[in-house]
Design an enzyme around this catalytic site. Sequence first.
Site, PDB file in Angstrom:
ATOM      1  N   GLY A   1      30.339  55.499  53.970  1.00 13.06           N
ATOM      2  CA  GLY A   1      30.743  54.435  54.878  1.00 13.06           C
ATOM      3  C   GLY A   1      29.518  53.713  55.411  1.00 13.06           C
ATOM      4  O   GLY A   1      28.393  53.892  54.931  1.00 13.06           O
TER       5      GLY A   1
ATOM      6  N   GLU B   1      34.622  52.592  48.286  1.00  8.97           N
ATOM      7  CA  GLU B   1      35.371  51.451  48.808  1.00  8.97           C
ATOM      8  C   GLU B   1      34.402  50.343  49.243  1.00  8.97           C
ATOM      9  O   GLU B   1      34.560  49.181  48.892  1.00  8.97           O
ATOM     10  CB  GLU B   1      36.221  51.903  49.997  1.00  8.97           C
ATOM     11  CG  GLU B   1      36.979  50.793  50.683  1.00  8.97           C
ATOM     12  CD  GLU B   1      37.785  51.325  51.863  1.00  8.97           C
ATOM     13  OE1 GLU B   1      38.793  52.004  51.621  1.00  8.97           O
ATOM     14  OE2 GLU B   1      37.400  51.065  53.019  1.00  8.97           O
TER      15      GLU B   1
ATOM     16  N   LEU C   1      36.878  59.997  64.785  1.00  8.35           N
ATOM     17  CA  LEU C   1      36.767  59.906  66.248  1.00  8.35           C
ATOM     18  C   LEU C   1      37.061  61.227  66.946  1.00  8.35           C
ATOM     19  O   LEU C   1      36.414  61.561  67.929  1.00  8.35           O
ATOM     20  CB  LEU C   1      37.726  58.827  66.768  1.00  8.35           C
ATOM     21  CG  LEU C   1      37.469  57.405  66.245  1.00  8.35           C
ATOM     22  CD1 LEU C   1      38.599  56.472  66.681  1.00  8.35           C
ATOM     23  CD2 LEU C   1      36.130  56.888  66.742  1.00  8.35           C
TER      24      LEU C   1
ATOM     25  N   GLY D   1      40.239  53.405  53.353  1.00  8.23           N
ATOM     26  CA  GLY D   1      40.462  54.312  52.229  1.00  8.23           C
ATOM     27  C   GLY D   1      40.086  55.738  52.531  1.00  8.23           C
ATOM     28  O   GLY D   1      39.927  56.555  51.606  1.00  8.23           O
TER      29      GLY D   1
END
EC number: 2.8.3.-
Length: 458
Positions: free
Chosen positions: A230, A255, A329, A352
């Site tokens: 990410g 992604e 989170l 994703g």
Amino acid sequence: MEERKTFCKMSDVASEYEKKLVTADEAVKVVRSGDRVHYGLFGGIVRDLDLALAKRTEELENVLVMDTIWNYPEPPAILQADPQAKHFKYLSTHMSGLDRKMNKQGCCWFIPVQFRENPKYMAENVGPIDVAMFQVAPMDQYGNFNFGPQLAEYWGIMKSAKKVIVEVNPCQPIIHGMQNTINISQIDLVVEGQARPLPNIVAKEATAAEKKIAEHIAERIESGSTLQLGIGGMPNYVGQKIAESDINDLSVHTEMFVDAYVHLYKAGKITGNKRTNKGKMVFTFAMGSQEVYDFLDDNPMGYVAPVDYVNAVEVIAANDKVVSINSCLQVDLFGQVNSESAGLQHIGGTGGQLDFVMGAFQSQGGKSFLCTPSTRTNRDGSVQSLIMPTLPQGSIVSAPRSATHYVVTEFGAVNLKGKSTWERAELLISIAHPRFQEDLIREAEKMGIWKNSSKVQY
């Protein structure tokens, strides 16, 4: 004769371009009250057309405008012209920081989606989309416009669109890949927009906790792995740790394409020697610094593809040793993971994450890591554990407990696969901040998932 045919064909393309070329103000005249309009995705969101549509605010009512992540510092022009959302309703299938701010102000709404399903969703469930607008690179000699480093659900939108308008931006890089161009014959109107650099998203420096998390992950990555990262300081630091290590022969199936991949490639770590799309760095959209866009521009190793291909669990799993790294989170003692909300406050979309959690686990030798600092400091100065007995009311379960593989904090990484409820509780408490561990044990006892007599050593 063959040369003459080619020349005629090119002339026809140029003629069709001229017929469809209009100003932004002329193009937005096709929008009517009650229409559903799509602005595009990520760095392909239209800007000149947004400015032009804003000029028509008082003429229009109940126009629904959709996009995916507004990454510019100022709000869309339509909302600057209509801050009370009396004329335009602005909808997003993810959410940027600015989108969240606008959501609190009551002029931006979230559409819950499974990102992988967006092409089908746009083609069959939203429709019709009255006007689809996309930012593209300049037309080539064959009449094709490249979508740039974002593709995702574009073809689903196209299937549903009554009218298609492209806004040409000379700054859009040319990206290789699958279904990554649209032909002049498929377009209704062409607008030559300003040369606007794509949004530069520069990740913050990793915190001390994020660096520890990255170290726990890096030591579990093997040579020959296929990476999904990410954005943010922690994934970038993972890339840095890999670059400093003897890990090599890596591939990319992700992604989102981010700066960490560029740095790993320059460090000689990426070969692309994987099972699917061998030699290609596969992604469905790219966001990062200008270095990312420069690296991907006309680079045959870059490979953008629709999200229903990139995020398909079976496509991910077809590669060996897939390593998926994503932030979350909150995690509860059952292993349920919330990556989307703080209680009732929406933070971001599903993306994703679940697809790559599942795809990585199904991959031969694959691992997925869901990462969070052990605590957060609230505005009032209080400290809260992010390993919790149960998720707070209103929390969204992004990864169900049955899918969660590794959970990582600065205190360690634990593998929850195949573990019973009390084993999960013990493992998760072991990576919680020490000051909260006794409280978590007491809560686990109340919940019936902690038995001192059942403790085992790991």
